[in-house]
Structures are given as structure tokens and as C-alpha cells.
Design a protein around this motif. Structure first.
Motif, PDB file in Angstrom:
ATOM      1  N   THR A 169      40.268  42.972  45.563  1.00 43.05           N
ATOM      2  CA  THR A 169      40.047  43.089  47.007  1.00 43.05           C
ATOM      3  C   THR A 169      39.537  44.488  47.347  1.00 43.05           C
ATOM      4  O   THR A 169      39.667  45.423  46.559  1.00 43.05           O
ATOM      5  N   THR A 170      38.967  44.609  48.543  1.00 47.54           N
ATOM      6  CA  THR A 170      38.575  45.905  49.112  1.00 47.54           C
ATOM      7  C   THR A 170      39.286  46.019  50.459  1.00 47.54           C
ATOM      8  O   THR A 170      38.686  45.763  51.506  1.00 47.54           O
ATOM      9  N   PRO A 171      40.571  46.404  50.457  1.00 47.46           N
ATOM     10  CA  PRO A 171      41.448  46.234  51.632  1.00 47.46           C
ATOM     11  C   PRO A 171      40.951  46.878  52.914  1.00 47.46           C
ATOM     12  O   PRO A 171      41.132  46.313  53.996  1.00 47.46           O
ATOM     13  N   ASP A 220      38.301  38.203  45.475  1.00 46.58           N
ATOM     14  CA  ASP A 220      37.821  37.477  44.300  1.00 46.58           C
ATOM     15  C   ASP A 220      39.020  37.172  43.409  1.00 46.58           C
ATOM     16  O   ASP A 220      39.644  38.081  42.859  1.00 46.58           O
ATOM     17  N   SER A 221      39.366  35.922  43.285  1.00 47.91           N
ATOM     18  CA  SER A 221      40.495  35.490  42.463  1.00 47.91           C
ATOM     19  C   SER A 221      39.964  34.674  41.294  1.00 47.91           C
ATOM     20  O   SER A 221      39.075  33.832  41.462  1.00 47.91           O
ATOM     21  N   HIS A 279      41.092  47.443  45.008  1.00 47.56           N
ATOM     22  CA  HIS A 279      42.432  47.066  44.556  1.00 47.56           C
ATOM     23  C   HIS A 279      42.331  45.877  43.605  1.00 47.56           C
ATOM     24  O   HIS A 279      41.745  44.840  43.957  1.00 47.56           O
ATOM     25  N   VAL A 280      42.884  46.018  42.392  1.00 43.93           N
ATOM     26  CA  VAL A 280      42.906  44.936  41.405  1.00 43.93           C
ATOM     27  C   VAL A 280      44.354  44.691  41.005  1.00 43.93           C
ATOM     28  O   VAL A 280      45.060  45.623  40.607  1.00 43.93           O
ATOM     29  N   THR A 281      44.813  43.455  41.112  1.00 45.97           N
ATOM     30  CA  THR A 281      46.168  43.099  40.713  1.00 45.97           C
ATOM     31  C   THR A 281      46.120  41.908  39.776  1.00 45.97           C
ATOM     32  O   THR A 281      45.164  41.108  39.796  1.00 45.97           O
ATOM     33  N   ALA A 282      47.158  41.770  38.939  1.00 53.94           N
ATOM     34  CA  ALA A 282      47.227  40.675  37.975  1.00 53.94           C
ATOM     35  C   ALA A 282      48.681  40.331  37.718  1.00 53.94           C
ATOM     36  O   ALA A 282      49.584  41.146  37.942  1.00 53.94           O
TER      37      ALA A 282
END
Length: 754
Positions: free
Chosen positions: A137-139, A147-148, A178-181
Motif C-alpha cells: 500500500t501507499t497509505p 496490491d494483494s 508499506h509492505v506487510t506479509a
């Protein structure tokens, strides 16, 4: 048809039809190793190889893992994720946050490339055996963007980012990514453009810190700070080689400090067409991410290319390194060393020792023969490779690669190459390992093919090699998980290059730090193997007090009216200034008024301190030609100034004022005097009647760093032409008052002093 050819063809077909396809099979497990620790959670390890038999003639590889780990010493107690002993919450060392470049959360940004048309991509891969869900995301920049996707081992997920998300110079932006996993992933950021591409390994948020030094290059030098938490105060102390710059209308120069406040996902970007941000000290009250490099730099014979790497916090710097060189490139390699502490001694094999006197100081050297050297130091340093480019004809361009210290070598790496649509890179992997363990290396679970191993100057026990690899995700490891080695991913292409570490291992540095311990390291500091008191050798002047900023930074808090890096500048005294006086020595001025000009200047400067640390003066006269009567550095004090003026004789020729102005601007343009690291101000003071012989040649002085003032002097005065020089009448002063003196003092003395 030739009978021999027919017989050969039939025998070939028969051989193909009778060839046996053999699938690979595992060998028996080896004996288990001793437990890897004696007082905390550790592992016993056993290995097997796919050689019983090995796959042949198109047979399949063995499935499953070549290494098996079993936890041991659980009853003795664990080690917490900060490295301190913990009986209550044991931590599996493989899962401890901040131990490597793998993670579940990443916050970063993109610095601008040569223009705003570059292709920004994020490459994501994983070594997890299960499917990993990833969200990008680009918060703040675009809250609606998301993008998921699912990332699997051995594959690379590519996510495109809006090219307008790059930072804007000198301002707080909303450009954080922001990148989360839901499991560990590896992230790379690629800034692609035709003929100017670079990429960097992104650090997870749990590996970030509060104290950094910038590493960059001296052409379009750049850095970017990315906020990880709200309400973060960041102090930016510019390095010695930084040139004067403006931020929000305020001037800054070498060793001056800019303080900003940032929130989560905000960015702050700086670039400069001249000077070098290398050695700039960053200290924040909360963790931040930092990028360093260049918008576009030309190094050696290479063309201009984008440079970027993510900086390591200084507690993750090291003391022992091996240089590697750029594969498939015959050009020299340039290296830059940055010190984290004062009086750092650096040894480069085959060269004289280098002494870096202050934290943030740096040393740059070339290796022209692509040999590998050892670099060691008595205190933590950073080592960065700047590949020159111009490798083979049009192949290759400058690239920036952060070199990990030996202490951060790992036993396995999962990484991805960079690819370009339609015209891919020539990708390579560089490996550095102990000579005794080369045979145990595996690339994509296969033994290395025949490679040429080269020696490392200064370490007979270490060898290095490089070889070309295909595009995509790869895995390189050692059959013995206790054996560590270096892996660096690189690539060259048509006027393009990139490079970055295949991974980073911070266990040796993280476990040396106990973040719960208090020490003299100030806000955010820790008790570490480099936990020095930065105020120990700092002497703040004029009753200033030193406050530490992290492990190596400091700040002198100055009482009024003093300021400066060590409170050395008295704001109630005139700011150091370089002044050029341009005297009208023409026929229209006449001898009487020429003499009065000299008396006016003696009265104007009566209270000035003329020496190396305050006012410096030069004198120019003009009539039909301009003459530098006394250049800077010749007039040493007020008495000397009066004597020098009395020696200047009246000439009485035509008036060519524009020649005198041009000579004065030329003298000031060459001046870069600094007093206590502060740049001296520049004044061009013209004394003339404005009666010109060639009015068409007169032009306004447009230099931004030169203050131009005029004293209207003479029996007849043309205020019209005098005002053309300054652009308005506010810069024209009468000779019968102290208005010019008060005007200068208001500019040179702080309003606090009335």
C-alpha cells in the motif's frame, strides 16, 4: 547417401532409445552435530546429499530438505530477541526480529531517478515452504492503492508503483510505501529507466535504527529519510563536504544541524548538484529508514547512472570486510569507507593505514586491477563499492553496492535478480567463503559447477568467485549451516548496472546489544560494543553543555547569545563577512571627492574587526579600466586598511563602472571562506556617482549569495544608473549618514542583541 552417415545416425537413435533416466535419491543422514549453544536455545543438525544416486539424463532432483534441525538446550533457558538472557520468554533464534533482511513488515521509499519517467517496481520473494500473503500500500500518497497477492518459494512477485511517488527536495512528503506479509519475505526496490537503473535490498522495520551516517556520491548527492512512527524528531547534521543549501528559506552548510518532525510513512528527501552528503549524521527519537546515493552520477568512464542503497544503522556496521569487484566488468572499482567514531584506523591490504579523525569522515580509493583486498578497522565502519561502469563497450554503468562485513555473512540466501522487459541484464552472483568449505556450497540445491576461485589479498584462508546466473529467484546455501559466506547479486546491461547484497545477517551485532541497559548514549542509545560517550572529547565553548545523540553524535546546547556546533559564534558580534569596496576613480568623480570616498570608508569600518575570523576586505578602483588594488588577505587590520587606502592615487579617466562591478563579482565568486564551519557572507559595496561613459554595458548584479550596496558619491549623481545595478533604490545609500552601517549591522547581528 554415405553409408557411414546412415550407420552413425542409426547408432545415435539406438543410444537415445536405450538411455536410462535416473531420478535423484537422498544419501543417508549424517551424524548429528553438537548443540550449537551451551546455555540457551540451540540446534543439533544433520545433513544429507542428493547423490545416492544423483539425478541424470533428465531425472528429477530429490524432494525435501538437505538439512534437518532439532531444538536443543530448551531446559536451560532461552535468549530473548535483544540478545539478553531470558528465562521466561525463550526465542527461537531463526524467528528473532531484526536478525536479518527477512521480515513481515517493510516501510521505505524511492528517490528520484534522472527524471520522473522511471519505472518503479518492488520485487518480493520468500523462502517459506507455505504460500505467503503480501499486501503493498501507499497509505498517504494514494490511500486507495492496494496490491494483494500470494508469493511462493522460488517465484518473484513484481508490483508496479506510481512513478510520481519519488521524493521532492527539501520538504516533508507523503511518499512512504508499506509492505506487510503473514510470513517472512525478502523485498527489493528497483528504480528502472533506460540507461539509468539501480536497486536496493529493503530492510524490515525490525532491523532499522535511530542513528545513521549517509553514504552517497559527489554528483547529485542524495538521501531520503522515511518515518516509521508518528511524532519522530530527526536531527540532520550535514557532513563536511556538504555545500551551502536552503531548506524552507533557511541556509545550511557543513556541520550545521537541521531538525525536522516526521510521522509514519512521511519522507524527507535532499539532493544537491554540488557537494557530497556522505558523512551526514542522522539521529532520530524513534526508528527511521534511510536511503543514500545519487539521482544520477558519473563515476570513472561510465555514463550517468542512478545510485541507491538502504543505509544500515551504525550498530550494524562492522570491522572486517573483503572487497569483491563488479563481475563481467574490466573497469576499475571505487570504494568508500565511512567512520562511525573519532580516530578510526583503517587497514587496506597492501596499502598504508588510513586515519579517519572524526565520525562521519570518509576515505575513497580505487582498485584498478579488480583484485580482492581485505579492509579492517579498530572501530565500526561502512564500506561501499561504487562500480565505475564502462565495462565492455556500451555494457555497464556506475552502480552502488553496500558491502557486508565478514561478521554479517550468512549460511544461506534467498534472493532475486533484476530484470528488464525485452533486454535483460547479464546477471551474476559473487561468493566469498573460507577456502576449506568451498565444496559445500549449493546453488539452487545443486553443487557449483567448475568455477575459478581467486585469492584475497591479506587473507590466505578466504577465496572468492563469480559466475553468470539466470533471471529470477535463487537460493544459495552451504550444506553445513554453521558455515557462513558472502553472496552479492549484480547485473550489467546496455549502459546499465545494479548490485546489492543477496542478504544480511545481523545476529552477531544484535546479540551484542542490550537495549534494556542504560548508558551515556542519550535518547535512544543502548549499551553496545560501541556504546561510547560521544561527549567525552567534545568541549562546548562559552558555557555550552554537551548532550549525546546516540552512540557517536552530540549536540552543544548554547546559552544566549551563542550558537554554532560548539557554541563558538557570538550572535551579538557581526557575522564574518568578505567585503569588496569598488571605488570610482574616474574624471567625473574628481580628486576631492575621491579623497572623501577614502575618508568615508575609514569611518564606515572604524568598529569592524579586520582579521581572519571576522571581516576580510579587498579594494578595487575603476576608471577606463578596473584595477584590483588589494586582494583578500593583504589587509590585516584597521590601521593597515587606512594605510593601504592612502596609497591609492587618483587617476581621472573615463568611467567604466561595469568593469569595476565585474571585477568585484569575480573576486567574491571565488571566495568560500568558512569560520567555524559557517560560510562567510559576501558584500559588494560600490562608491560612485553613476555618471557612465557606456551606460548600455551596465547590468544588475544577480548573484544570490552577494549583497550589493551602493553609496551615491560625487558632485553630480545619477541615481537612475546606480539603481540599475541593485535593481531598486533601497540598495542606494547617501554618504552623509550611517544608514549603510546600520543596514549591514541589522543583517550581520542577530535581532536578539537589539
Amino acid at each position: 547417401m554415405d553409408t557411414r552417415l546412415i550407420l552413425f545416425a542409426l547408432s545415435f537413435v539406438q543410444a537415445v532409445l536405450t538411455t536410462t533416466v535416473t531420478d535423484g535419491n537422498w544419501s543417508p543422514w549424517s551424524n548429528v552435530t553438537a548443540c550449537s549453544t551451551t546455555c540457551a536455545d540451540g540446534y543439533i543438525i544433520r545433513n544429507r546429499t542428493c547423490d545416492n544416486p544423483p539425478p541424470s539424463n533428465g531425472g528429477t532432483n530429490c524432494s525435501g530438505l538437505s538439512t534437518d534441525k532439532v531444538l536443543c538446550n530448551e531446559e536451560i533457558g532461552g535468549v530473548d530477541c535483544n540478545g539478553s538472557a531470558s528465562q521466561n520468554q525463550p526465542c527461537n533464534m531463526e524467528d528473532c526480529p531484526g536478525m536479518d533482511n527477512k521480515g513481515k513488515e517493510f516501510v521505505f521509499g524511492f528517490m528520484p531517478n534522472y527524471d520522473l519517467t522511471s519505472d518503479l517496481k518492488i520485487f518480493i520473494t520468500t523462502d517459506s515452504e507455505k504460500d505467503v500473503r503480501v499486501d503493498v500500500t501507499t497509505p498517504l500518497f494514494n490511500p486507495s492503492f492496494s496490491d494483494s497477492s500470494i508469493v511462493r518459494k522460488g517465484t518473484v512477485k513484481k508490483v508496479s508503483i506510481d512513478q510520481l511517488i519519488v521524493g521532492s527536495p527539501g520538504e516533508i512528503g507523503e511518499k512512504g510505501i508499506h509492505v506487510t506479509a503473514d510470513d517472512d519475505i525478502i523485498v527489493y526496490a528497483i528504480n528502472k529507466k533506460y540507461r539509468t537503473t539501480d536497486a536496493f535490498l529493503v530492510l524490515p522495520v525490525d532491523a532499522l535504527g535511530q542513528e545513521y551516517y549517509v553514504v552517497s556520491w559527489q554528483m547529485f548527492s542524495s538521501f531520503m529519510i522515511i518515518g516509521i512512527d508518528d511524532n519522530t524528531e530527526v536531527k540532520i547534521k550535514f557532513g563536511k563536504e556538504c555545500q551551502s543549501l536552503m531548506v524552507n528559506g533557511i541556509p545550511f552548510g557543513p556541520r550545521t544541524t537541521l531538525t525536522i518532525s516526521m510521522n509514519k510513512f512521511e519522507t524527507f528527501f535532499m539532493t544537491s548538484s554540488t557537494g557530497d552528503f556522505t558523512g551526514t549524521h542522522i539521529f532520530s527519537t524513534k526508528n527511521v529508514a534511510l536511503l543514500g546515493g545519487s539521482v544520477c552520477a558519473k563515476i570513472g568512464q561510465g555514463r550517468c547512472d542512478h545510485l541507491v542503497q538502504q543505509m544500515l544503522p551504525i550498530e550494524k556496521w562492522g570491522k572486517e570486510f573483503v572487497t569483491i569487484g563488479m563481475p563481467n566488468c574490466n573497469s576499475p572499482d571505487t570504494y568508500r569507507i565511512v567512520a562511525s567514531q573519532d580516530n578510526t584506523v583503517v587497514n587496506i591490504s597492501g596499502r598504508n593505514p588510513v586515519n579517519l579523525l572524526e565520525s562521519g569522515d570518509f576515505f575513497t580509493f580505487n582498485l584498478n586491477d579488480r583484485s580482492s583486498k581485505t579492509v579492517s578497522s579498530d572501530k565500526q565502519i561502512a564500506l561501499t563499492l561504487f562500480a565505475n561502469g564502462g565495462c565492455k563497450g556500451n555494457l555497464g554503468d556506475p552502480a552502488m553496492i553496500l558491502i557486508p562485513p565478514i561478521q554479517q555473512y550468512s549460511s544461506n540466501y534467498t534472493f532475486s535478480t533484476v530484470s528488464l522487459d525485452g533486454n535483460d541484464f547479464i546477471n551474476s552472483i559473487v561468493l566469498v567463503i573460507s577456502d576449506n568449505f568451498k565444496s559445500g556450497l549449493r546453488f539452487d540445491n545443486k553443487p557449483l559447477s567448475a568455477s575459478t576461485w581467486d585469492s584475497v589479498d591479506g587473507r590466505s584462508d578466504i577465496k572468492y568467485t563469480d559466475f553468470i546466473i539466470t533471471s529470477g529467484a535463487h537460493y544459495v546455501s552451504h550444506i553445513n549451516p554453521m558455515v557462513t559466506f558472502l553472496a552479492v547479486s549484480t547485473g550489467i546491461q546496455f549502459f546499465n548496472s545494479y548490485g546489492y547484497p543477496a542478504g544480511l545477517n545481523f545476529r552477531s551485532t544484535v546479540q551484542d546489544c542490550n537495549k534494556e541497559a542504560e548508558n551515556n548514549t542519550g535518547t535512544g542509545g543502548s549499551s553496545c560494543d560501541l556504546g561510547l560517550d560521544p561527549c567525552k572529547d567534545v568541549h562546548c565553548l562559552n558555557n555550552g553543555t554537551c548532550s549525546p545523540l546516540g552512540w557517536t553524535g552530540y549536540e552543544c546546547k548554547c546559552p544566549d547569545p551563542f550558537y554554532g556546533p560548539v557554541c563558538e559564534i557570538d550572535m551579538c558580534k557581526p557575522y564574518p563577512s568578505d567585503v569588496v569596496f569598488v571605488l570610482d576613480n574616474s574624471m567625473s568623480m574628481g580628486n576631492v571627492y575621491f579623497t572623501l570616498q577614502k575618508e568615508y570608508l575609514i569611518n564606515l569600518t572604524n568598529d569592524w574587526i579586520i582579521d581572519e575570523e571576522h571581516f576580510q576586505i579587498a579594494i578595487i578602483t575603476f576608471s577606463d579600466v578596473s584595477v584590483v588594488q588589494y586582494d583578500f588577505g593583504i589587509i590585516s587590520n584597521n590601521t593597515d586598511f587606512s594605510d593601504k587606502l592612502s596609497n591609492i592615487e587618483f587617476k581621472g579617466s573615463i568611467s567604466q563602472l561595469h568593469l569595476g562591478i565585474a571585477e568585484g563579482v569575480n573576486l567574491l565568486s571565488k571566495r568560500e571562506r568558512r569560520i567555524h564551519l559557517m560560510k562567510a557572507k559576501k558584500y559588494l559595496i560600490i562608491i560612485s556617482d553613476g555618471l557612465l561613459s557606456t551606460p548600455r554595458d551596465l547590468q544588475a548584479v544577480t548573484s544570490e549569495d552577494i549583497e550589493t550596496d551602493i553609496v551615491a558619491f560625487g558632485e553630480d549623481v545619477s541615481h537612475y544608473y546606480l539603481s540599475k545595478t541593485t535593481g531598486n533604490m533601497t540598495g542606494v545609500f547617501p554618504p552623509t549618514s550611517d544608514r549603510l552601517w546600520y543596514h549591514m549591522m541589522a543583517d550581520l547581528i542577530h535581532p536578539f542583541c537589539n
